[in-house]
Enzyme design. Structure first.
Site, PDB file in Angstrom:
ATOM      1  N   ILE A 353      -6.345   2.843  -6.055  1.00 29.93           N
ATOM      2  CA  ILE A 353      -7.026   1.552  -6.179  1.00 29.93           C
ATOM      3  C   ILE A 353      -6.879   1.097  -7.616  1.00 29.93           C
ATOM      4  O   ILE A 353      -7.390   1.717  -8.542  1.00 29.93           O
ATOM      5  CB  ILE A 353      -8.517   1.666  -5.788  1.00 29.93           C
ATOM      6  CG1 ILE A 353      -8.648   2.158  -4.337  1.00 29.93           C
ATOM      7  CG2 ILE A 353      -9.217   0.314  -5.963  1.00 29.93           C
ATOM      8  CD1 ILE A 353     -10.064   2.502  -3.934  1.00 29.93           C
ATOM      9  N   ASP A 354      -6.151   0.014  -7.801  1.00 27.44           N
ATOM     10  CA  ASP A 354      -5.918  -0.529  -9.132  1.00 27.44           C
ATOM     11  C   ASP A 354      -6.217  -2.023  -9.097  1.00 27.44           C
ATOM     12  O   ASP A 354      -5.346  -2.848  -9.342  1.00 27.44           O
ATOM     13  CB  ASP A 354      -4.473  -0.272  -9.578  1.00 27.44           C
ATOM     14  CG  ASP A 354      -4.237  -0.692 -11.017  1.00 27.44           C
ATOM     15  OD1 ASP A 354      -5.195  -0.633 -11.808  1.00 27.44           O
ATOM     16  OD2 ASP A 354      -3.105  -1.085 -11.348  1.00 27.44           O
ATOM     17  N   ALA A 355      -7.461  -2.349  -8.766  1.00 30.33           N
ATOM     18  CA  ALA A 355      -7.877  -3.749  -8.627  1.00 30.33           C
ATOM     19  C   ALA A 355      -9.035  -4.089  -9.542  1.00 30.33           C
ATOM     20  O   ALA A 355      -9.619  -5.150  -9.416  1.00 30.33           O
ATOM     21  CB  ALA A 355      -8.270  -4.025  -7.167  1.00 30.33           C
TER      22      ALA A 355
END
Length: 505
Positions: A353-355
């Site tokens: 998760i890179d948000a």
């Protein structure tokens, strides 16, 4: 319609320089409401003093002219603000913002004058006041719907923000000029009707030309439905910048070279927290951007099946054109991260998760319920790796996300990425220890990819403790904005502008 169109267009122009945080939106909305309030008072008094159709259409014409002129002026001013932001000239940034405020206040205040004026002119019998005012407000609300959806869904994506200002302002101007022409059979009214469009022509020609920004090494820029997007080339690498451009979200160097261990490289260590690591065979990425994470996993683990979710289709297209996001094993899925992940079944060995980007953190990707959905799509030995921002001496966001993960997963590890303000949180489906990672790093074979070896070594050396008392976030209560906004302000006050060059130039 014009009021809402101006609001969305102004916010879009601001987004390219000042970002899209809740603070920016609150300021735009608050400024519009304050201007309308002033306009309602002024327009009501004016209508009682001069209840004439010529005066009303003169206001409509002035509002249309100012909408075009001042929004185009805003675009020109923000080009200078973008250049100032690139070198972090605080006085130039602040001065530009003040001009933008004035440019928004003038047309919106004039538009606010119109509603009470329209009611005053339309009501000829007090017994019809309710029916007529109700009809005017009903038509006004329908116009607001058009002003909400047309710019956002159609005009801005197709024509750009500056052209949108011209289109909606010119429409208002035409309505005013026709009314002014009809209500002024001769004299100055007709001269004004001819002069105003002619006066705007050179302004539009001058300020519609050129791009939104002009950074050194800029290869590409575009406005999508979600972002202002830039691709910048520095040395032999391309970098993806979004909105105010104070961080890069993906990079790609010629030939696939990885110049150093990055935030995304550290995620390669996630499977090696398991006692008996197995190279991942399937993977999902929430926050694909231009594909840096899946490209590095493909380099290290081979052509494993990877589903990457990205909200903005224009970013995916930029990834294909400038970041070589063309591997057959990487499937790009356009959509919201949570909704897109819930449409997938898995199971996945790794989910990244890179948000999260302070202060733009989608709260619905930080909650207990979301992490339960992530867990449901992991294999029995699956792991999730999350990139979380922090600032010196303030780990509240890391601790909050870590505390929330611990309500779903048995073990959570925190890795502070050296030289950055990022922490990678790794949550495992089974109980794990730091000793597992160190043992697996020591057991790597001589043929292991150097990128993987470096990632494991650095991860093992930079594991940090999670703080106690982190806020557990849920779909009902996720106080992300107070945490992230205060972190950003505190960092700016502590370090000034020295730490904001995204490319480290």
């Amino acid at each position: 319609m014009s009021t809402l169109a101006i609001e969305f267009t102004a916010s879009r122009l601001l987004q390219a320089v000042y970002g899209t945080s809740n603070i920016v939106w609150a300021n735009v909305i608050g400024l519009v409401l304050l201007s309308l309030t002033a306009g309602y008072f002024i327009g009501g008094r004016w209508a009682d003093r001069r209840p004439q159709s010529g005066t009303f259409y003169g206001l409509v014409t002035a509002a249309g002219f100012c909408a075009v002129f001042f929004l185009l002026l805003t675009g020109a001013v923000l080009r200078r603000a973008a250049a100032a932001m690139a070198v972090l000239n605080v006085s130039a940034i602040g001065g530009s913002l003040l001009l933008v405020v004035l440019a928004l206040v003038v047309p919106v205040t004039l538009l606010g004058c119109l509603s009470p004026f329209a009611v005053r002119l339309a009501v000829r019998d007090v017994n019809e006041a309710g029916r007529i005012s109700g009809r005017i407000y009903a038509v006004s609300t329908l116009g607001s719907l058009l002003g909400t959806y047309l710019p956002v869904l159609v005009v801005i994506p197709l024509a750009g923000s500056r052209a949108t200002a011209v289109i909606f302002g010119a429409l208002l101007l035409v309505v005013g000029l026709v009314g002014l022409w009809r209500s002024s059979p001769r004299g100055r009214g007709r001269l004004v009707a001819l002069a105003l469009p002619l006066a705007l022509l050179p302004v539009a020609a001058l300020w519609l030309g050129g791009g939104v920004k002009a950074y050194e090494g800029q290869l590409f820029e575009t406005e999508s439905a979600y972002n202002y997007i830039q691709v910048i080339r520095h040395d032999d690498c391309n970098y993806l910048l979004l909105n105010e451009s104070q961080a890069y979200h993906s990079f790609y160097c010629d030939g696939g070279r990885v110049p150093s261990i990055s935030v995304w490289s550290m995620m390669l260590a996630a499977p090696y927290f398991n006692p008996e690591p197995v190279a991942p065979r399937t993977m999902a990425v929430v926050g694909l951007a231009a594909g840096t994470i899946p490209k590095q996993f493909t380099r290290v683990f081979g052509p494993i099946a990877i589903d990457g979710i990205e909200l903005d289709p224009a970013i995916v297209e930029a990834g294909r054109r400038y970041f070589d996001l063309n591997e057959d094993n990487i499937t790009a899925i356009v959509g919201d991260g949570r909704y897109g992940l819930n449409r997938l079944t898995g199971p996945y060995d790794v989910i990244t998760i890179d948000a999260y980007k302070v202060p733009y953190i989608p709260w619905h990707l930080t909650t207990q319920e979301f992490f339960a959905e992530v867990s449901d799509r992991l294999s029995a030995t699956g792991v999730v790796a999350i990139n979380v921002g922090r600032v010196p001496d303030d780990r509240r966001l890391v601790d909050a996300v870590g505390a929330t993960l611990l309500t779903v997963f048995p073990t959570v590890h925190a890795i502070d990425v050296p030289g950055t303000l990022n922490t990678i949180l790794v949550a495992t489906q089974q109980p794990t220890t730091l000793g597992d990672l160190r043992a697996n790093a020591a057991a790597l074979g001589p043929d292991a990819d150097p990128l993987l070896r470096d990632a494991l070594t650095l991860a093992a050396a930079n594991v940090a403790p999670l703080g106690a008392g982190g806020v557990v976030m849920t779909d009902d209560r996720a106080p992300i904005e107070p945490i992230s906004d205060s972190m950003a302000v505190r960092y700016l006050l502590q370090t000034g502008t020295a730490g904001f060059d995204p490319l480290g130039r």
